[in-house]
Design a protein around this motif. Structure first.
Motif, PDB file in Angstrom:
ATOM      1  N   PRO A  23      34.599  34.508  36.806  1.00 47.88           N
ATOM      2  CA  PRO A  23      34.751  33.853  38.154  1.00 47.88           C
ATOM      3  C   PRO A  23      35.528  34.552  39.328  1.00 47.88           C
ATOM      4  N   ASP A  24      35.302  35.588  39.293  1.00 52.99           N
ATOM      5  CA  ASP A  24      35.155  36.756  40.861  1.00 52.99           C
ATOM      6  C   ASP A  24      33.823  37.323  41.292  1.00 52.99           C
ATOM      7  N   PRO A  25      32.830  36.419  41.126  1.00 53.82           N
ATOM      8  CA  PRO A  25      31.414  37.898  41.172  1.00 53.82           C
ATOM      9  C   PRO A  25      31.508  38.467  41.793  1.00 53.82           C
ATOM     10  N   ARG A  26      31.954  38.166  43.646  1.00 55.93           N
ATOM     11  CA  ARG A  26      31.765  38.923  44.433  1.00 55.93           C
ATOM     12  C   ARG A  26      32.539  40.508  44.331  1.00 55.93           C
ATOM     13  N   CYS A  27      34.033  39.966  43.951  1.00 60.11           N
ATOM     14  CA  CYS A  27      34.883  40.781  44.014  1.00 60.11           C
ATOM     15  C   CYS A  27      34.771  42.290  43.111  1.00 60.11           C
ATOM     16  N   ASP A  28      34.369  42.353  41.326  1.00 64.03           N
ATOM     17  CA  ASP A  28      34.013  42.354  40.712  1.00 64.03           C
ATOM     18  C   ASP A  28      32.503  43.546  40.961  1.00 64.03           C
ATOM     19  N   ALA A  29      31.743  42.594  41.424  1.00 65.28           N
ATOM     20  CA  ALA A  29      29.909  43.542  42.085  1.00 65.28           C
ATOM     21  C   ALA A  29      30.944  44.608  43.128  1.00 65.28           C
ATOM     22  N   GLU A  30      32.171  44.180  43.778  1.00 69.31           N
ATOM     23  CA  GLU A  30      32.586  45.741  44.907  1.00 69.31           C
ATOM     24  C   GLU A  30      33.643  46.607  44.192  1.00 69.31           C
ATOM     25  N   VAL A  31      34.015  46.208  43.100  1.00 68.86           N
ATOM     26  CA  VAL A  31      35.080  47.269  42.570  1.00 68.86           C
ATOM     27  C   VAL A  31      33.912  47.738  41.410  1.00 68.86           C
ATOM     28  N   LEU A  32      32.497  47.309  40.751  1.00 68.04           N
ATOM     29  CA  LEU A  32      31.541  48.009  39.776  1.00 68.04           C
ATOM     30  C   LEU A  32      31.246  49.233  40.963  1.00 68.04           C
TER      31      LEU A  32
END
Ligand code: GLN
Length: 296
Positions: A23-32
């Motif tokens: 659902p929120d790929p950029r956000c998850d990319a940053e968190v990971l």
């Protein structure tokens, strides 16, 4: 060899996750990536051109594969934030939700505000039934030093995580963990009539609705989600048995299924409780119910 800077890594990761409908790929990319680089998320934007070391990239790749399978970020990292504190989670515990922070805030208000005065916080005894990761029990203990918190869960694996969470947040001496189904361990240990407040965020998804949930939710323990045919199984038990474990005029504070708020309140009023307050969540849905025992 190709070099990967932070911006390129984030863009590639977000694109990959997007292909898997995360659902929120950029956000998850940053968190990971920020967890892999052991920095705060906001720091990434200030270092867009910094090179990501190859070793870190391979750690990130393993995480991305798991996320593409729609495993929740919290399970991939092994922790999440709740009430500004860190909580370990794994496949044996529900992931603490922001709505549940409202429940903790209401309990704190109840103890420090009217009814149970602040100087009595020392003497306040709270039960957290279905504690899971221990997020409710641990944060109440942390926010109100002196309060005694007893927490129960049917899953030994969940209690092991709750115990670790009490330790890392510095409240292991204040939170007593009990293994068993709801009140059953309190019975065994003579804790009838012992509590000023019983809190719970029990499973409340209707059994028939479980299969339609998002893939991330299906990674969470079924036993932490399944509220039975009408989603009210645990509230029925809280309403019927709760009073036995409460002091006179004690409170029960529960998180609930917004679609069932009227029925949930009715279960408690039928069992001799008065509704004190219904609190709405960030989406303006009924989410937290406070009731008080009115006769014994
Ligand atoms: N009390 C825990 C939480 O709020 C677990 C709840 C549950 O397993 N249903 O996260």
């Amino acid at each position: 060899m190709e070099t990967w800077n932070i911006e390129k890594t984030l863009a590639w990761t977000a694109q990959y996750l997007d292909r898997y409908k995360v659902p929120d790929p950029r956000c998850d990319a940053e968190v990971l990536l920020s967890s892999v680089l052991d920095c705060r998320r906001g720091v990434l934007a200030l270092h867009r051109d910094d090179i990501v070391p190859a070793g870190r990239l391979s750690v990130l790749k393993k995480m991305i594969v798991r996320r593409a399978r729609r495993e929740p970020v919290a399970y991939i990292l092994g922790y999440t934030e709740f009430m500004g504190m860190r909580f370990f989670v794994n496949e044996h515990t529900l992931i603490p939700r922001p709505e549940t922070e409202l429940l903790v805030e209401e309990v704190v208000r109840l103890i420090t505000g009217t009814g149970l005065s602040k100087k009595n916080a020392e003497k306040t005894t709270v039960a957290d039934v279905c504690t899971g990761s221990g997020c409710i029990a641990v944060s109440i203990a942390k926010l109100l030093p002196g309060t005694r918190v007893h927490a129960s869960d049917i899953s030994k694996d969940a209690l092991a995580i709750a115990g670790q969470n009490a330790v890392i947040n510095g409240v292991s001496g204040m939170v007593m963990l009990h293994h068993g189904d709801m009140f059953e361990p309190f019975d065994r240990e003579g804790l009838t009539g012992a509590f000023d407040i019983i809190v719970s965020n029990p499973p409340y998804v209707l059994s028939s609705e479980l299969s339609g949930l998002e893939p991330e939710l299906l990674c969470e323990p079924r036993s932490a989600l399944d509220g039975g045919a009408d989603g009210l199984r645990f509230y029925r038990q809280l309403a019927l048995a709760g009073k036995q474990y409460l002091k006179p005029r004690g409170y029960i504070v529960v998180e609930l299924n917004a679609q069932k708020s009227a029925q949930t309140a009715a279960l408690f009023t039928a069992a001799g409780f008065a509704v004190v307050k219904m609190v709405k969540d960030y989406a303006h849905l009924d989410r937290i119910l406070i009731v008080q025992s009115i006769h014994h």
